[in-house]
Write an enzyme that holds these catalytic residues in place. Structure first.
Site, short mmCIF file in Angstrom:
data_model
loop_
_atom_site.label_atom_id
_atom_site.label_comp_id
_atom_site.label_asym_id
_atom_site.label_seq_id
_atom_site.Cartn_x
_atom_site.Cartn_y
_atom_site.Cartn_z
N GLU A 167 0.84 -1.20 0.00
CA GLU A 167 0.00 0.00 0.00
C GLU A 167 0.87 1.25 0.00
OE1 GLU A 167 -2.47 0.33 3.44
OE2 GLU A 167 -3.37 2.23 2.79
N HIS A 222 -4.94 6.08 0.14
CA HIS A 222 -4.75 4.76 0.73
C HIS A 222 -5.25 3.67 -0.21
CE1 HIS A 222 -3.81 5.86 5.00
NE2 HIS A 222 -4.28 7.02 4.55
N GLU A 303 -9.80 5.31 0.03
CA GLU A 303 -9.31 3.93 -0.08
C GLU A 303 -9.59 3.53 -1.52
OE1 GLU A 303 -7.75 2.33 2.23
OE2 GLU A 303 -8.42 3.00 4.21
ZN LIG Z 1 -3.89 2.80 4.62
#
Ligand SMILES: [Zn+2]
Length: 346
Positions: A167, A222, A303
């Site tokens: 990530e 993210h 995200e």
């Molecule tokens: Zn994260």
């Protein structure tokens, strides 16, 4: 990933009770598959990740890696040389990238504004979630920091795909690409970290970074670590938190406007569906994230997909898809800064 609270405790609770040593490395994957990542000793080659995450040379727009930071910032916390954090404890924010000459064409059209300088005079803060080096600095990132209504780990390692694409690599790459797009539109862009420090920064410093940079708006990038059968992206907006050192009341409404724009523009740019395993209609609101609780400039998290899902992982490891993701983020920030704030009173 961005913390633990909304996710079912299930396996992570079990792990906390049974493998305390391993859990000493907090992940943002405290949910479904966090336990798998905990079995890893850390992403291979994590400390070399910044180079590996440089965008492909075939990138259709300016190569973000080719935009050198201008070492001129003087208003950042700390006084160390931005390019040479000696011990990782006082590295300042990455200096802003100066906008290119106004004659630079908006090559990333069609969605780019006709006026390449539409963001001249505006400052954007991009917050690449985690840090490729966090996994090698567990003691530092496990330190508890005050997020207003609670105390929380300084930072976490983040998740990764089954193949080991982290990530932290993803967030840095997409943020660099978005920086290039926004700079081409005239914005001054500041990255909270640019692979130029060994770990962190902590979430409270990430939150302060917007004010420190005199930013008009901020986005934290993210990738999630949800259940393997779940896919899609979601945007996290700040709940109102007035507790202790936190008072984000002033940013809740504009952050919601930003969140809606980001949800729509990211979806349009990438085709990524709304998450089907978390949030609702691609939107969530949370009060457990220091990066939102403590921010004093409008800020949301995105995200971008579920890195534990094979379909999303395939997309997120594709440089061309990451360029689309960056364009969605840049388009949302551009829209936020150039349109009326009609929704803020809702
Ligand atoms: Zn994260």
């Amino acid at each position: 990933m961005t913390g633990t609270a909304p996710r079912p405790p299930r396996r992570s609770a079990l792990l906390r009770a049974t493998t305390a040593a391993a859990v000493a490395v907090p992940l943002c994957t405290a949910g479904w598959f966090g336990w798998r990542a905990l079995d890893h000793s850390g992403p291979a080659g994590a400390t070399a990740a910044p180079a590996a995450s440089a965008p492909a040379a075939s990138s259709p727009t300016a190569d973000p890696a080719s935009a050198p930071p201008a070492p001129t910032a003087t208003d950042q916390p700390g006084t160390a040389d931005p390019g040479a954090p000696a011990d990782g404890t006082a590295a300042p924010l990455t200096p802003p990238v100066a906008p290119p000459p106004s004659t630079t064409p908006a090559a990333e059209a069609p969605s780019a504004p006709a006026d390449a300088a539409v963001l001249t005079g505006r400052t954007v803060l991009l917050d690449p979630g985690h840090n490729p080096g966090n996994s090698a600095h567990t003691a530092e990132i496990n330190r508890q920091v005050d997020i207003g209504n609670a105390r929380k780990e300084c930072d976490t390692t983040g998740t990764e795909t089954n193949a080991g694409y982290t990530e932290a690599e993803y967030t840095l790459d997409v943020s660099r690409r978005a920086r290039a797009l926004l700079a081409a539109r005239g914005a001054t862009v500041v990255l909270v970290q640019d692979g130029d420090r060994p770990w962190g920064p902590c979430v409270d410093e990430r939150a302060r970074a917007g004010a420190d940079a005199h930013a008009d708006v901020a986005v934290s990038v993210h990738g999630d670590g949800g259940p393997a059968n779940g896919s899609g992206f979601h945007v996290i907006m700040p709940a109102r938190v007035v507790a202790g050192k936190a008072d984000n009341a002033a940013i809740v409404a504009p952050s919601r406007r930003l969140g809606l724009l980001l949800r729509d523009r990211f979806h349009a740019a990438t085709g990524e569906p709304y998450a089907d395993y978390i949030a609702k209609d691609g939107l969530d609101t949370r009060s457990d994230l220091g990066g939102l609780n403590l921010s004093t400039v409008p800020k949301v998290f995105i995200e971008c997909g579920n890195m534990r899902n094979s379909t999303d992982a395939k997309r997120m490891t594709d440089p061309q898809w990451r360029q689309q993701a960056a364009r969605g983020i840049a388009d949302a920030l551009t829209a936020f800064l150039t349109t009326q704030e009609k929704t803020e009173e809702r």
